[in-house]
Design an enzyme around this catalytic site. Structure first.
Site, PDB file in Angstrom:
ATOM      1  CG  ASN A   1      -1.701   1.243   1.417  1.00 50.72           C
ATOM      2  OD1 ASN A   1      -1.811   2.048   0.494  1.00 50.72           O
ATOM      3  ND2 ASN A   1      -2.273   1.432   2.597  1.00 50.72           N
TER       4      ASN A   1
ATOM      5  CE  LYS B   1       0.001   3.361   4.766  1.00 55.15           C
ATOM      6  NZ  LYS B   1      -0.085   3.479   6.211  1.00 55.15           N
TER       7      LYS B   1
ATOM      8  CG  HIS C   1      -5.863   1.954   5.001  1.00 54.46           C
ATOM      9  ND1 HIS C   1      -5.466   2.935   5.885  1.00 54.46           N
ATOM     10  CD2 HIS C   1      -4.834   1.086   4.906  1.00 54.46           C
ATOM     11  CE1 HIS C   1      -4.231   2.653   6.293  1.00 54.46           C
ATOM     12  NE2 HIS C   1      -3.833   1.543   5.713  1.00 54.46           N
TER      13      HIS C   1
ATOM     14  CD  GLU D   1      -3.060   5.617   6.533  1.00 62.33           C
ATOM     15  OE1 GLU D   1      -3.041   5.666   5.293  1.00 62.33           O
ATOM     16  OE2 GLU D   1      -2.124   5.114   7.195  1.00 62.33           O
TER      17      GLU D   1
ATOM     18  CD  GLU E   1      -3.582  -2.427   7.217  1.00 62.70           C
ATOM     19  OE1 GLU E   1      -2.470  -2.666   6.733  1.00 62.70           O
ATOM     20  OE2 GLU E   1      -4.213  -1.391   6.973  1.00 62.70           O
TER      21      GLU E   1
ATOM     22  N   GLY F   1       2.188   2.379  10.780  1.00 67.04           N
ATOM     23  CA  GLY F   1       3.115   3.495  10.629  1.00 67.04           C
ATOM     24  C   GLY F   1       3.786   3.911  11.922  1.00 67.04           C
TER      25      GLY F   1
ATOM     26  CB  SER G   1       4.993  -1.587  12.011  1.00 69.91           C
ATOM     27  OG  SER G   1       4.563  -0.252  12.247  1.00 69.91           O
TER      28      SER G   1
END
Ligand code: PGA
Length: 231
Positions: free
Chosen positions: A6, A8, A83, A85, A153, A159, A189
């Site tokens: 990904n 991003k 996701h 985010e 996740e 991150g 991570s």
């Protein structure tokens, strides 16, 4: 095993160089999910390419969105949906995630649907409740569709450099599979030095890799660790 990168909102590595590096790795489906502007180049490089989101309509007045049909025309094979985010910064809900997932699957795309608890939810003992609500929203809309993959996740691991222990991830994956019988990728991570121990867990079916997918060698090392884990 499946390993998805990904990217991003980063440009990511050169798609042709990446393809050349990962082409010979057997036993792993390697996927890249670049920003929209890189989709075509990734497809042309021969990479299995996913978008980072997808809308449920074919077309319409939905500024900033992209439809399953448009992705298919480009040669894109699937999309990441839900996701954290997107959920955290762009108001994505379990309902919109389910709609996106269902439409993409019906159109013939693959979907990596993301779920995971926040650090606070884990601390208050709500992990299973949160995961159940998220998984059921997707499962009720789509069932165990063969093009559907889930990605666990934990938000506190994305991150941050803090990875879930293999035991903690395994426990969550087994629980998720008890709710919806589909492969579950781990994300948060994942790095070359922790990939092997995570991928060794029986219910971890691959990885969704953010930061480490921006570097060809570290992404390839994770793909190789995934390949070795089932050989
Ligand atoms: P990370 O991101 O590997 O940088 O933690 C994972 C993701 O957000 O998919």
């Amino acid at each position: 095993m499946i390993v998805a990168g990904n990217w991003k909102m980063y440009r990511g590595p050169d798609p042709h160089a990446l393809r050349a590096r990962v082409a010979a790795i057997e036993g792993v489906d390697v996927i890249v999910a670049p920003p929209y502007t890189e989709l075509r180049t990734c497809v042309e490089a021969g990479l299995t390419t996913f978008a980072q989101n997808v809308h449920w309509e074919d077309e319409g007045a939905y500024t900033g969105e992209i439809s399953p049909a448009m992705l298919l025309e480009l040669g894109v094979k699937g999309a990441i949906v839900g996701h954290s985010e997107r959920r955290q910064y762009f108001g994505e809900t379990d309902t919109s995630v389910a709609r996106r997932t269902q439409a993409a699957l019906e159109a013939g795309l693959g979907v990596i649907a993301c779920i995971g608890e926040t650090g606070e939810q884990r601390e208050t003992g709500d992990t299973e409740t949160v995961l159940r609500i998220q998984v059921e929203a997707i499962g009720d809309a789509c069932g165990p569709n063969e093009r559907l993959v889930l990605a666990y996740e934990p938000v506190w691991a994305i991150g941050t450099g803090v990875t879930a222990t293999p035991e903690l991830a395994q426990e969550a994956h087994a629980y998720i599979k008890s709710l919806l019988d589909r492969p579950v990728l781990y994300g948060g991570s994942v790095k070359p030095d922790n990939a092997a121990e995570l991928m060794a867990e029986p219910d971890i079916d691959g990885a969704l890799v953010g930061g480490a997918s921006l570097d060809i060698e570290s992404f390839a090392a994770i793909c190789e660790a995934a390949a070795r884990s089932r050989s």
